[in-house]
Design a protein around this motif. Structure first.
Motif, mmCIF file in Angstrom:
data_model
loop_
_atom_site.group_PDB
_atom_site.id
_atom_site.type_symbol
_atom_site.label_atom_id
_atom_site.label_comp_id
_atom_site.label_asym_id
_atom_site.label_seq_id
_atom_site.Cartn_x
_atom_site.Cartn_y
_atom_site.Cartn_z
ATOM 1 N N LYS A 186 0.852 -1.185 0.000
ATOM 2 C CA LYS A 186 0.000 0.000 0.000
ATOM 3 C C LYS A 186 0.886 1.233 0.000
ATOM 4 O O LYS A 186 2.075 1.188 0.358
ATOM 5 C CB LYS A 186 -0.928 0.002 1.211
ATOM 6 N N HIS A 209 1.201 6.631 4.274
ATOM 7 C CA HIS A 209 0.137 7.354 4.982
ATOM 8 C C HIS A 209 0.709 7.888 6.293
ATOM 9 O O HIS A 209 1.336 7.157 7.059
ATOM 10 C CB HIS A 209 -1.038 6.418 5.278
ATOM 11 N N HIS A 268 -10.223 9.445 2.524
ATOM 12 C CA HIS A 268 -9.962 8.018 2.716
ATOM 13 C C HIS A 268 -9.405 7.399 1.443
ATOM 14 O O HIS A 268 -9.548 7.937 0.342
ATOM 15 C CB HIS A 268 -11.260 7.297 3.110
ATOM 16 N N ASN A 269 -8.794 6.229 1.615
ATOM 17 C CA ASN A 269 -8.353 5.450 0.458
ATOM 18 C C ASN A 269 -9.573 5.058 -0.367
ATOM 19 O O ASN A 269 -10.651 4.784 0.170
ATOM 20 C CB ASN A 269 -7.608 4.196 0.899
ATOM 21 N N HIS A 328 -10.914 2.420 -3.465
ATOM 22 C CA HIS A 328 -10.665 1.221 -4.258
ATOM 23 C C HIS A 328 -11.853 1.093 -5.202
ATOM 24 O O HIS A 328 -12.901 0.545 -4.818
ATOM 25 C CB HIS A 328 -10.535 -0.013 -3.363
ATOM 26 N N MET A 351 -1.119 8.410 -5.250
ATOM 27 C CA MET A 351 -1.391 9.006 -3.951
ATOM 28 C C MET A 351 -1.944 10.414 -4.164
ATOM 29 O O MET A 351 -1.328 11.234 -4.851
ATOM 30 C CB MET A 351 -0.117 9.076 -3.106
ATOM 31 N N GLY A 401 -4.813 10.166 0.633
ATOM 32 C CA GLY A 401 -5.489 8.902 0.409
ATOM 33 C C GLY A 401 -4.980 8.274 -0.891
ATOM 34 O O GLY A 401 -4.548 8.976 -1.814
ATOM 35 N N GLN A 402 -5.026 6.966 -0.965
ATOM 36 C CA GLN A 402 -4.549 6.261 -2.152
ATOM 37 C C GLN A 402 -5.727 5.858 -3.028
ATOM 38 O O GLN A 402 -6.752 5.394 -2.531
ATOM 39 C CB GLN A 402 -3.771 5.003 -1.753
#
Length: 1353
Positions: A296, A299, A609-610, A612, A670, A686-687
């Motif tokens: 990941k 962070h 937030h990340n 997906h 990122m 966040g990613q």
């Protein structure tokens, strides 16, 4: 487009002119129904109203009366369509919508037009495929959360947790949709949060307030349509935009973001899948693995902090800590543009992971901005920008400041000499030498302000001297390092105090420089200090206290220095508001207020937030931060700013980043949201991972076997993971199921298969097939059909009075091999029996009954109760409604109709509350004005319910409230009444102000009198703040001599302000004369009515009459009686109203002075007694008359001796014996006298029931110095107390000890031992009240009567 919350049957029209249009619509809807059948499962044909409503908008208004389903065999025949036009309701299984067709202005439609129109409708319909509980409108879905009200920030967090955002309004149509939904579905007429927020300082003084939608990042254009409530001046209020019900329905208003309100979430229909999507993490699509081992991006878990160095420091340290896999690489940058990379090549720097250590920091080299940068193979992120700064403290001037001159008994201050410092200093003072430090904690009349001044609330000669100021360098936050901080001492400053006469009690008066705020530009995150100090007489203690308008003091508020200092520790933006300092000394008070506004470096309410997300999908990323002044948002990818770029499908709009078509090659990385203002910059990271995965069932495979209930319903889960989203297909025994025909099988969100009315033939092997562009995956389960769970005895609706017990019975049958449990729900929420002990569930209880007991029911128990019987196979539920009978529930949504407001009346409206089993008979309306906000007065006493119903809108009730004060703000509440009593009051309305006018009431309690001679005192009760009716209150006074005629000329005087007294000088010769007096109030709008005319008296003069013929004689050994001829009660002699006479007296050894003793006797009397004298001594007496002005002249002297003293010994051996049924004889041993005691004239017997007080004693007098017996009448069975004493002209002598006795038959019972016990008890219980001691004595003596039988004399 319109949405209807309920089915409504509207009148149908068959206008011939519209018939051809109806045919065209019918053909298109036939095609539409066929095409939508697969996508939505059910499509219904409806009858439209083809009347030309809204024709100018080009819309065809539809109704919602269902005629018949639109299936394969049930299309309307052409002939039917000619006679009855139709519309088409599209009803997805999980939401409702209704389509409004553009009005067709042609009679013929060719094929191409029909196809284009059909595709348009299909796209519109698919755009509205919203999750269950979400309502569609155009390209968005909306959810109305009203069960659990939240603060503004809690509401934003709740929406974002569902992949949506708080509501943002973009058009008039969208506003109309929201307003209509709230009008139809919120009977309480509550306020609802949107994402709109006021930007800027938040001050109500902003000339041009600016608003933005945080949900979309758009600013509200002042030129675009806005929907503000006309009764609400949004220019005067800071806060957030809410929907509020007003005269014209729902409109925008402003509310405090700390209020807990319902709220509206909004999501684009293209992103609606996120609402029901399971939470995704880095393990999405993988077999179960250790999250810590997954790769990941970096962070931050520790951000660096700005640091100040005061004094000498050996090292300075800045640190950032980040997580990531692979391990992140750290680097540090410095400089104005943060482009100078720090390396270990400079021996002063040590870099250890994210820690930067600077050896022997030097300002020239190390002062400035720093930033930590972290990266791994997934991208780069930057820390917050921090500053390393150095403190400085200069030198005081070596030239002394000029002396300070102050007047004694007045307030004073001494300024500390000027000195340069950075960032802050702390001041102390001492007098003469360092041994005499000023200690305000002990010297309460002194105060040291943060800006260095030394204040005295009242200075005296004792304070004169030389003072020195001591300044010590300090930091402004906890991140301050260094050794011993620097300090400096000023040159002496001389304070001279000049004598003057002491000033009578004065103050408190808050000094002009207070309330003082430190720092001058207060910042959130730093300590903020508010100071208050008052001048005034220091003989009485000053009491300080602080109040925050509308709220309690914040939890981080700390009071110190006798409450003169209020410190907000690490202040927050929520601490802003109006603070008032109150100071009181005895009955005098003063107060001052300040509107505290805080600046704030940006901080994140919710970090980003990340993400997906699926390849090809849309992503809306919101950045949620607060700051003051308004911040600037910037988005970054891998440490570099990004801007809107249509080629890369990126749109940046302030705090919102939208990527409309996700592509891993373009968008993985990122991301950071950078928020900046004048106070600094903050970042949150966040990613973004754009996923592309073939479907799989690694985490959630279907169970090998599943059981379904016969004749019941069953749901088979299918939870594959894959990206893009998988197309779900279901098979039974290898044959594909038709899930679109509305039969047994249907597909519900998330790919689950719903089976309804399960039959034995539905058993078999069910397979879920998930397919996307990258592959296919399957998972299967074997479904068996078993006997289901069914409720056989369902709960029944009940009505129950308050405080009774209710029982809901519920029984169920189930498969023999399945365990069953019951669960009870109240209004959809499972009952917690531990937290709600009034509920008790029984299963096969007494008599074999199963159900729910509700003990001591109250109104909060009213609602829907649901019995749920559950097994591992299925569940069944049945419910019933409990109505607890009692007084009505509180009405809701009380508001004032702004157009109805006049000077003394207005109309309020409200929504009816629950009747609670009884018809509401009438309403009571109460009002409270702004100045007495907690005092509620009845405004409408008995409004019949039938009279409150509005003809135009049946859901609203209304009442006309009259008799109000003009120019006053009121709020109202309503109470409903039924046969069970009065219900609780509603929540109050918002304040509404009546129109200003001249005062409508007159001052009351008009009176006068008293004062100094020559004055005419006039008093009244001024109008209350609520009665003043407008600004500029004052009073016009009129007075004249009272002559009995009504033609005398009035004298007039005008007073400005709210006062209650006026003194006019009428001349010394006009003492104690009658005057007519009246007055009226006035304000900027005119004069009010006159008060009642009264007769008052001018002030009295000192009496000139003198009492004559003063004589005196001894009254007893310690008193004498004085006689005189009184002064005539005339105006000429008394010069007023005689209040009484004062007897002055002094001992023969004293000289007549002003300190002589006196005693007063009220009224027009001619005799009085002087007490407290010494026996056998001579005294001189004089007499004076007095009135309210004072004493008259002294009469002639009279010289008189007091009598001898009474007997100082008391009779011994008191005995009691019976001489009859109700009579006893008392005997005592006589006493002798000594000089200078008076000759004994006889004896007195005092007797009373022992359980009563001595003061109730009866007296029996035996005259004669040699008589030692007497008979007294008593009641049998009562314990008596008895004492004997001598009397003479000198008064009553001392009394014997108490004797206790009781008569029983012809016997007198006396227990001398008990007498001693009682005497001892009395001597030891003098501190007890009589209510405690007397019952105890009675018990003791009762014991004597009962147990003692033989003690005769």
């Amino acid at each position: 487009m319109q949405f209807f919350s309920k089915w409504q049957l509207l009148e149908e029209r068959t206008d011939a002119d519209d018939m051809d249009k109806g045919l065209a619509v019918m053909r298109l809807f036939t095609l539409l129904c066929r095409s939508l059948k697969y996508n939505y499962g059910q499509v219904w044909l409806l009858s439209p109203d083809l009347s030309r409503q809204n024709e100018g908008d080009g819309a065809l208004t539809l109704t919602s009366h269902i005629h018949r389903s639109c299936g394969a065999r049930s299309l309307f025949p052409f002939e039917f369509c000619r006679s009855r036009p139709v519309s088409c309701r599209i009803k997805p299984r999980y939401s409702e919508m209704e389509i409004v067709l553009p009005y067709l202005r042609f009679f013929r439609i060719d094929f191409t037009t029909a196809v284009i129109f059909l595709l348009y409708l299909q796209s519109r319909a698919r755009a509205q495929d919203c999750p269950a509980g979400w309502y569609p409108f155009r390209s968005s879905c909306y959810h109305f959360y009203d069960d659990f009200p939240r603060t503004y920030q809690e509401a934003r967090t709740q929406c974002e947790s569902k992949g949506s955002g708080l509501l943002s309004i973009s058009s008039r149509a969208e506003h109309g949709f929201i307003a209509r939904w709230l009008q139809a579905n919120d009977p309480l007429l509550r306020e609802w949060y949107t994402s709109g927020i006021r930007e800027g300082s938040g001050s109500s003084k902003d000339v041009n307030p600016r608003f933005s939608w945080r949900g979309t990042g758009d600013f509200i254009n002042p030129e675009s349509p806005q929907f503000w409530d006309p009764a609400w001046d949004f220019n005067l209020t800071s806060g957030v935009i809410v929907y509020r019900h007003g005269d014209g329905g729902y409109a925008w208003s402003i509310q405090d973001p700390a209020s807990k309100l319902p709220f509206i979430c909004e999501v684009l229909s293209a992103e609606a899948y996120r609402v029901t999507e399971s939470y995704r993490d880095f393990d999405y699509g993988l077999m179960r693995v250790d999250l810590a081992s997954l790769e990941k991006g970096p962070h931050f878990i520790v951000q660096p902090h700005s640091t100040v160095i005061v004094g000498k420091a050996q090292t300075a340290q800045l640190e950032c800590v980040a997580t990531g896999n692979p391990d992140p690489v750290y680097s540090w940058y410095k400089g104005a543009r943060l482009d100078e990379r720090i390396t270990a090549e400079d021996g002063r720097y040590t870099l250890t992971n994210g820690k930067l250590i600077i050896d022997t920091p030097v300002e020239r080299l190390d002062n400035g901005k720093y930033q930590c940068v972290v990266e791994n193979k997934f991208g780069v992120i930057r820390s917050d920008v921090v500053h390393l700064s150095f403190g400085h403290l200069g030198e005081f001037s070596n030239v002394p400041d000029a002396p300070v001159n102050a007047q004694a008994y007045e307030g004073a201050k001494i300024d500390c000499s000027k000195i340069f410092f950075k960032p802050a200093v702390e001041y102390q003072w001492y007098k003469t030498n360092a041994a005499q430090f000023v200690r305000p904690q002990f010297q309460k009349y002194m105060f040291i302000s943060q800006h260095g001044r030394l204040y005295f609330s009242e200075v005296t000669r004792a304070d004169e001297g030389q003072y020195r100021c001591l300044a010590t360098l300090k930091g402004v936050t906890r991140y301050t390092i260094g050794g011993q901080p620097l300090s400096r001492t000023s040159m002496p400053i001389q304070l001279h105090v000049h004598d003057q006469a002491p000033i009578a009690d004065w103050g408190p008066v808050i000094q002009d420089e207070f309330i003082a705020v430190f720092p001058a530009l207060p910042l959130a995150g730093h300590d903020v200090r508010l100071e208050c100090f008052a001048y005034g007489t220091a003989t009485a203690e000053f009491r300080y206290h602080w109040v925050r308008e509308g709220r309690q003091l914040p939890a981080n508020a700390i009071l110190s220095d006798h409450n003169r200092v209020l410190v907000l520790r690490e202040a927050k933006l929520d601490n802003q508001g109006m603070y008032t300092c109150h100071v009181a000394r005895e009955s005098s008070t003063d107060q001052k207020s300040i509107d505290l506004k805080l600046g704030a470096k940006p901080y994140f309410l919710t970090p980003i937030h990340n993400q997906h997300a699926d390849i090809g999908s849309s992503l809306t990323w919101r950045c949620d931060a607060r700051a003051s002044p308004t911040p600037i948002f910037q988005w970054m990818k891998n440490g570099r700013p990004i801007v809107s770029d249509p080629k890369q499908f990126i749109r940046v709009n302030n705090n919102v980043l939208v990527i409309s078509k996700l592509d891993p090659a373009l968008h993985n990385g990122m991301y950071q949201c950078s928020v900046s203002n004048t106070h600094g910059t903050s970042l949150s990271e966040g990613q973004l991972r754009v996923l592309e995965l073939a479907p799989n069932f690694y985490k959630f495979p279907m169970a090998p076997s599943t059981r379904a209930p016969l004749y019941g319903n069953a749901t088979l889960p299918c939870k594959p993971e894959g990206a893009p989203a998988s197309k779900i297909t279901w098979y039974r025994n290898g044959v594909e199921l038709n899930v679109a025909d509305g039969g047994t099988y249907s597909l519900i969100p998330g790919g689950r298969l719903q089976l309804t009315s399960v039959q034995s033939g539905d058993a078999g092997r069910y397979t879920c097939r998930a397919e996307n562009s990258l592959g296919v995956a399957e998972s299967s389960t074997e479904l068996s059909i078993v006997e289901g769970t069914h409720i056989t005895v369902a709960p029944k609706d009940q009505n129950a009075p308050v405080n009774t017990t209710v029982f809901f019975e519920c029984s169920a049958s189930h498969a023999p091999d399945a365990d069953m449990i019951f669960q009870w729900k109240f209004n959809g929420i499972t009952i917690d029996y531990f937290m709600r002990p009034e509920y008790q569930a029984v299963h096969a209880g007494p008599g074999g009954l199963s159900g729910l007991y509700i003990q001591h029911v109250d109104h909060h128990n009213t609602g829907w109760y649901e019995c749920v019987a559950m097994t591992t196979i299925n569940m069944d539920s049945k419910g019933a409604y409990l109505q607890v009978l009692g007084p009505p529930a509180e009405p809701a949504g009380v508001f004032v109709e702004s157009q109805s407001v006049s000077t003394t009346s207005l109309v309020i409206k409200w929504t009816k509350g629950g009747s609670r089993g009884g018809d509401i008979s009438h309403y009571i309306v109460e009002a409270a004005n702004f100045f007495e906000e907690d005092t509620w007065d009845v405004a409408v006493a008995d409004l019949r319910a039938s009279e409150a119903v509005m003809e135009s809108y049946k859901e609203l009730l209304a009442a006309n409230v009259s008799g109000l004060n003009p120019g006053c703000s009121y709020r109202f509440r309503v109470i409903a009444v039924n046969q069970f009593g009065f219900g609780p009051p509603s929540l109050p309305s918002k304040y509404a102000s009546t129109l200003t006018a001249a005062p409508v009431v007159a001052p009351t309690n008009v009176a006068g009198g008293d004062g100094k001679v020559g004055e005419l005192h006039m008093t009244w009760t001024p109008l209350t703040r609520a009665q003043e009716a407008a600004a500029g209150i004052g009073y016009k006074l009129y007075w004249r001599r009272h002559t009995g005629r009504q033609n005398g000329l009035w004298e007039k005087h005008v007073i400005n302000g709210s006062v209650d007294t006026y003194v006019a000088f009428v001349g010394r010769e006009n003492y104690f004369l009658e005057y007519d007096f009246k007055l009226q109030a006035f304000n900027s709008r005119g004069d009010g009515p006159n008060s009642t005319q009264v007769i008052i008296m001018s002030a009295e003069d000192l009496p000139i009459g003198v009492p004559t013929n003063v004589v005196a004689d001894g009254y007893n050994g310690t008193a004498m009686e004085v006689w005189w001829d009184p002064v005539p009660d005339t105006r000429e002699a008394a010069r007023g109203k005689i209040l009484g006479y004062q007897i002055n007296y002094w001992h023969e050894s004293e000289v007549a002075t002003d300190n002589k003793l006196f005693i007063r006797h009220a009224g027009q009397v001619d005799t009085g007694i002087v007490i407290g004298l010494v026996s056998d001594n001579f005294y001189t007496v004089t007499v004076q008359v007095y009135n309210s002005a004072g004493l008259g002249s002294v009469s002639e002297f009279f010289y008189q001796e007091t009598l001898h003293a009474p007997a100082q010994t008391y009779p011994q051996e008191v005995r009691v014996h019976s001489v009859g049924k109700n009579e006893v004889e008392v005997w005592w041993r006589g006493i002798g006298i000594q000089q200078p005691e008076s000759t004994i004239d006889g004896y007195v017997i005092y007797y009373w029931p022992a359980y009563e007080h001595y003061r109730t004693a009866r007296e029996h007098i035996s005259e004669g110095r040699r008589i030692y017996t007497a008979r007294i009448k008593v009641e049998p069975g009562i314990v008596y107390a008895l004492r004997v004493g001598a009397f003479s002209v000198g008064g009553q002598g001392r009394k014997s000890q108490t004797t206790y006795f009781a008569v029983e038959g012809r016997n007198v019972i006396v227990d001398y031992q008990l007498m001693q016990v009682v005497e001892a008890f009395l001597s030891s219980s003098r501190v007890l009240s009589s209510s405690t001691a007397l019952p105890t004595i009675a018990c003791l003596l009762g014991f004597l009567v009962v147990n003692t039988r033989t003690l005769l004399f």
